[in-house]
Design a protein around this motif. Structure first.
Motif, PDB file in Angstrom:
ATOM      1  N   LYS A 181       0.817  -1.211   0.000  1.00 41.22           N
ATOM      2  CA  LYS A 181       0.000   0.000   0.000  1.00 41.22           C
ATOM      3  C   LYS A 181       0.853   1.265   0.000  1.00 41.22           C
ATOM      4  CE  LYS A 181      -4.255  -1.762   2.118  1.00 41.22           C
ATOM      5  NZ  LYS A 181      -5.236  -1.158   1.221  1.00 41.22           N
ATOM      6  N   LEU A 182       2.024   1.194   0.625  1.00 43.49           N
ATOM      7  CA  LEU A 182       2.933   2.339   0.609  1.00 43.49           C
ATOM      8  C   LEU A 182       3.578   2.514  -0.769  1.00 43.49           C
ATOM      9  CD1 LEU A 182       4.726   1.875   4.048  1.00 43.49           C
ATOM     10  CD2 LEU A 182       3.162   3.725   3.448  1.00 43.49           C
ATOM     11  N   LEU A 183       4.016   1.406  -1.358  1.00 40.73           N
ATOM     12  CA  LEU A 183       4.720   1.474  -2.638  1.00 40.73           C
ATOM     13  C   LEU A 183       3.805   1.863  -3.793  1.00 40.73           C
ATOM     14  CD1 LEU A 183       7.014  -1.694  -2.351  1.00 40.73           C
ATOM     15  CD2 LEU A 183       7.620   0.685  -1.882  1.00 40.73           C
ATOM     16  N   ILE A 184       2.553   1.417  -3.731  1.00 42.96           N
ATOM     17  CA  ILE A 184       1.644   1.641  -4.863  1.00 42.96           C
ATOM     18  C   ILE A 184       1.284   3.118  -5.022  1.00 42.96           C
ATOM     19  CG2 ILE A 184      -0.644   1.421  -3.766  1.00 42.96           C
ATOM     20  CD1 ILE A 184      -1.277  -0.613  -6.071  1.00 42.96           C
ATOM     21  N   LYS A 185       1.524   3.918  -3.982  1.00 43.41           N
ATOM     22  CA  LYS A 185       1.256   5.362  -4.056  1.00 43.41           C
ATOM     23  C   LYS A 185       2.304   6.097  -4.892  1.00 43.41           C
ATOM     24  CE  LYS A 185      -1.059   5.563   0.450  1.00 43.41           C
ATOM     25  NZ  LYS A 185      -0.939   6.040   1.856  1.00 43.41           N
ATOM     26  N   ASP A 186       3.445   5.450  -5.125  1.00 47.50           N
ATOM     27  CA  ASP A 186       4.510   6.072  -5.923  1.00 47.50           C
ATOM     28  C   ASP A 186       4.248   5.796  -7.405  1.00 47.50           C
ATOM     29  OD1 ASP A 186       6.969   6.462  -7.400  1.00 47.50           O
ATOM     30  OD2 ASP A 186       8.019   6.520  -5.483  1.00 47.50           O
ATOM     31  N   PRO A 187       4.019   6.832  -8.210  1.00 52.01           N
ATOM     32  CA  PRO A 187       3.701   6.636  -9.646  1.00 52.01           C
ATOM     33  C   PRO A 187       4.775   5.865 -10.410  1.00 52.01           C
ATOM     34  CG  PRO A 187       3.301   8.914  -8.985  1.00 52.01           C
ATOM     35  CD  PRO A 187       4.016   8.257  -7.844  1.00 52.01           C
ATOM     36  N   SER A 188       6.034   5.969  -9.987  1.00 56.65           N
ATOM     37  CA  SER A 188       7.099   5.269 -10.709  1.00 56.65           C
ATOM     38  C   SER A 188       7.156   3.787 -10.348  1.00 56.65           C
ATOM     39  CB  SER A 188       8.454   5.921 -10.422  1.00 56.65           C
ATOM     40  OG  SER A 188       8.826   5.734  -9.077  1.00 56.65           O
ATOM     41  N   LEU A 189       6.616   3.424  -9.175  1.00 55.36           N
ATOM     42  CA  LEU A 189       6.620   2.024  -8.755  1.00 55.36           C
ATOM     43  C   LEU A 189       5.332   1.295  -9.114  1.00 55.36           C
ATOM     44  CD1 LEU A 189       8.256   2.368  -5.206  1.00 55.36           C
ATOM     45  CD2 LEU A 189       9.347   1.624  -7.330  1.00 55.36           C
ATOM     46  N   TYR A 190       4.255   2.044  -9.252  1.00 49.40           N
ATOM     47  CA  TYR A 190       2.933   1.466  -9.533  1.00 49.40           C
ATOM     48  C   TYR A 190       2.943   0.458 -10.697  1.00 49.40           C
ATOM     49  CZ  TYR A 190      -2.005   1.185 -10.820  1.00 49.40           C
ATOM     50  OH  TYR A 190      -3.252   0.731 -11.150  1.00 49.40           O
ATOM     51  N   PRO A 191       3.592   0.776 -11.837  1.00 49.88           N
ATOM     52  CA  PRO A 191       3.571  -0.173 -12.972  1.00 49.88           C
ATOM     53  C   PRO A 191       4.304  -1.484 -12.698  1.00 49.88           C
ATOM     54  CG  PRO A 191       4.284   2.013 -13.674  1.00 49.88           C
ATOM     55  CD  PRO A 191       4.351   1.996 -12.182  1.00 49.88           C
ATOM     56  N   HIS A 192       5.076  -1.528 -11.631  1.00 46.40           N
ATOM     57  CA  HIS A 192       5.884  -2.716 -11.331  1.00 46.40           C
ATOM     58  C   HIS A 192       5.276  -3.577 -10.227  1.00 46.40           C
ATOM     59  CE1 HIS A 192       9.020  -1.007 -13.860  1.00 46.40           C
ATOM     60  NE2 HIS A 192       8.898   0.118 -13.194  1.00 46.40           N
ATOM     61  N   LEU A 193       4.098  -3.196  -9.743  1.00 48.57           N
ATOM     62  CA  LEU A 193       3.467  -3.932  -8.647  1.00 48.57           C
ATOM     63  C   LEU A 193       2.329  -4.801  -9.168  1.00 48.57           C
ATOM     64  CD1 LEU A 193       3.474  -1.005  -6.112  1.00 48.57           C
ATOM     65  CD2 LEU A 193       4.515  -3.232  -5.664  1.00 48.57           C
ATOM     66  N   PRO A 194       2.376  -6.107  -8.951  1.00 50.44           N
ATOM     67  CA  PRO A 194       1.279  -6.988  -9.379  1.00 50.44           C
ATOM     68  C   PRO A 194       0.032  -6.734  -8.532  1.00 50.44           C
ATOM     69  CG  PRO A 194       2.877  -8.228  -8.094  1.00 50.44           C
ATOM     70  CD  PRO A 194       3.462  -6.861  -8.282  1.00 50.44           C
ATOM     71  N   LEU A 195      -1.127  -6.953  -9.123  1.00 50.09           N
ATOM     72  CA  LEU A 195      -2.396  -6.796  -8.412  1.00 50.09           C
ATOM     73  C   LEU A 195      -2.372  -7.630  -7.137  1.00 50.09           C
ATOM     74  CD1 LEU A 195      -5.369  -5.760  -8.369  1.00 50.09           C
ATOM     75  CD2 LEU A 195      -5.972  -7.809  -9.687  1.00 50.09           C
ATOM     76  N   THR A 196      -2.658  -6.983  -6.006  1.00 56.34           N
ATOM     77  CA  THR A 196      -2.567  -7.627  -4.694  1.00 56.34           C
ATOM     78  C   THR A 196      -3.756  -7.218  -3.839  1.00 56.34           C
ATOM     79  OG1 THR A 196      -0.148  -7.514  -4.828  1.00 56.34           O
ATOM     80  CG2 THR A 196      -1.092  -7.932  -2.653  1.00 56.34           C
ATOM     81  N   LYS A 197      -4.423  -8.211  -3.237  1.00 51.21           N
ATOM     82  CA  LYS A 197      -5.578  -7.933  -2.377  1.00 51.21           C
ATOM     83  C   LYS A 197      -5.539  -8.836  -1.154  1.00 51.21           C
ATOM     84  CE  LYS A 197      -8.792  -6.502  -6.049  1.00 51.21           C
ATOM     85  NZ  LYS A 197     -10.182  -6.635  -6.542  1.00 51.21           N
ATOM     86  N   TRP A 198      -6.302  -8.430  -0.113  1.00 50.45           N
ATOM     87  CA  TRP A 198      -6.521  -9.351   0.990  1.00 50.45           C
ATOM     88  C   TRP A 198      -7.313 -10.536   0.451  1.00 50.45           C
ATOM     89  CZ3 TRP A 198      -3.713  -9.077   5.099  1.00 50.45           C
ATOM     90  CH2 TRP A 198      -3.293  -7.846   5.611  1.00 50.45           C
ATOM     91  N   LEU A 199      -6.994 -11.720   0.915  1.00 51.67           N
ATOM     92  CA  LEU A 199      -7.636 -12.924   0.397  1.00 51.67           C
ATOM     93  C   LEU A 199      -9.108 -13.011   0.773  1.00 51.67           C
ATOM     94  CD1 LEU A 199      -7.673 -15.717  -0.928  1.00 51.67           C
ATOM     95  CD2 LEU A 199      -6.878 -16.667   1.259  1.00 51.67           C
ATOM     96  N   THR A 200      -9.943 -13.112  -0.245  1.00 47.31           N
ATOM     97  CA  THR A 200     -11.324 -13.570  -0.097  1.00 47.31           C
ATOM     98  C   THR A 200     -11.548 -14.553  -1.244  1.00 47.31           C
ATOM     99  OG1 THR A 200     -12.346 -11.905  -1.546  1.00 47.31           O
ATOM    100  CG2 THR A 200     -12.067 -11.307   0.788  1.00 47.31           C
ATOM    101  N   PRO A 201     -12.385 -15.567  -1.072  1.00 47.18           N
ATOM    102  CA  PRO A 201     -12.634 -16.507  -2.164  1.00 47.18           C
ATOM    103  C   PRO A 201     -13.133 -15.813  -3.428  1.00 47.18           C
ATOM    104  CG  PRO A 201     -13.437 -17.424  -0.106  1.00 47.18           C
ATOM    105  CD  PRO A 201     -13.033 -16.004   0.188  1.00 47.18           C
TER     106      PRO A 201
END
Length: 258
Positions: free
Chosen positions: A23-43
């Protein structure tokens, strides 16, 4: 990895959490394209992600060393394959849902993450460990190496049988011997790693070392897998050169002295 409420604190437990760092890294526009979609687990979220992506990973939020990770992929028959270590199981949607529900309710919080297509070296997947240290006020890269998974495995961690190889050795065949692409990739790995360190350090003032795991696709796309705040350096004892290991140990002494 619906969203659960996350309270960011300065405790060591918080620093170790994958989701908080994401959540901290995804706020950086330069890092956003390098972060895979990540969520808290729900089925429901995991099944929805499997509609768009061939593979997803379930990871314990506070886990390390590659422990507790499940790989789930779509099969050609319309079902799913669940992999946990050496165990493989073919299941239908109902069984998968029950498995996801069980992990969601476990005492350890889990995240679900889009699968990354890791580069391969002699048919085995690999990722990259960047070892960063802050002996004084500035972050520097003390070591970088490739970690190659054992045959037919998807976990590259050294503690799980991963093999250490010099970074250039895996990048040259990945980019078909193109020196310009190899150099460009290494520079991008360095820039992304230093940006991660700077971003996390703004929130967590006390961190002095980071083990950043990155993946590289043959297209050159770089993905951020994880940033470890208590990295192990045993990987660097297995390289043919000891230069990086000496740098890491030297900086550790500086950090210890304060």
């Amino acid at each position: 990895m619906a969203y659960q409420k996350v309270v960011v604190s300065m405790s060591s437990h918080s620093v170790k959490g994958k989701m908080i760092k994401h959540k901290l890294l995804i706020k950086d526009p330069s890092l956003y394209p390098h972060l895979p979609l990540t969520k808290w687990l729900t089925p429901s979220d995991a099944l929805y992600m499997l509609k768009s992506h061939s593979t997803v990973f379930l990871k314990p939020d506070g886990g390390s060393g590659g422990s507790g990770i499940l790989k789930i992929r779509n099969t050609s028959t319309g079902g799913y394959e669940i992999r946990y270590g050496k165990i493989r199981e073919r299941v239908g949607r109902h069984t998968l849902y029950r498995t996801l529900r069980r992990y969601q309710k476990s005492s350890t919080p889990y995240i679900v993450q889009k699968g990354i297509h890791l580069g391969r070296y002699h048919g085995r997947v690999f990722d990259i460990r960047m070892y960063l240290q802050r002996p004084r006020s500035e972050w520097g890269i003390s070591g970088m190496a490739a970690r190659i998974a054992p045959p037919h495995h998807y976990i590259t961690n050294y503690t799980r049988g991963g093999k250490a190889v010099l970074l250039e050795k895996v990048l040259y065949p990945l980019f078909e011997g193109n020196t310009e692409k190899v150099n460009e990739c290494i520079e991008n790995l360095r820039l992304i790693s230093l940006n991660i360190a700077t971003t996390l350090n703004k929130r967590f003032k006390d961190i002095r070392e980071l083990g950043i795991d990155l993946a590289v696709e043959s297209s050159g796309q770089i993905w951020i897998i994880e940033a470890n705040t208590r990295p192990q350096h045993k990987l660097f004892t297995k390289l043919p050169t000891s230069e990086m290991l000496r740098t890491i140990r030297h900086n550790k002494k500086k950090i210890k002295k304060g």
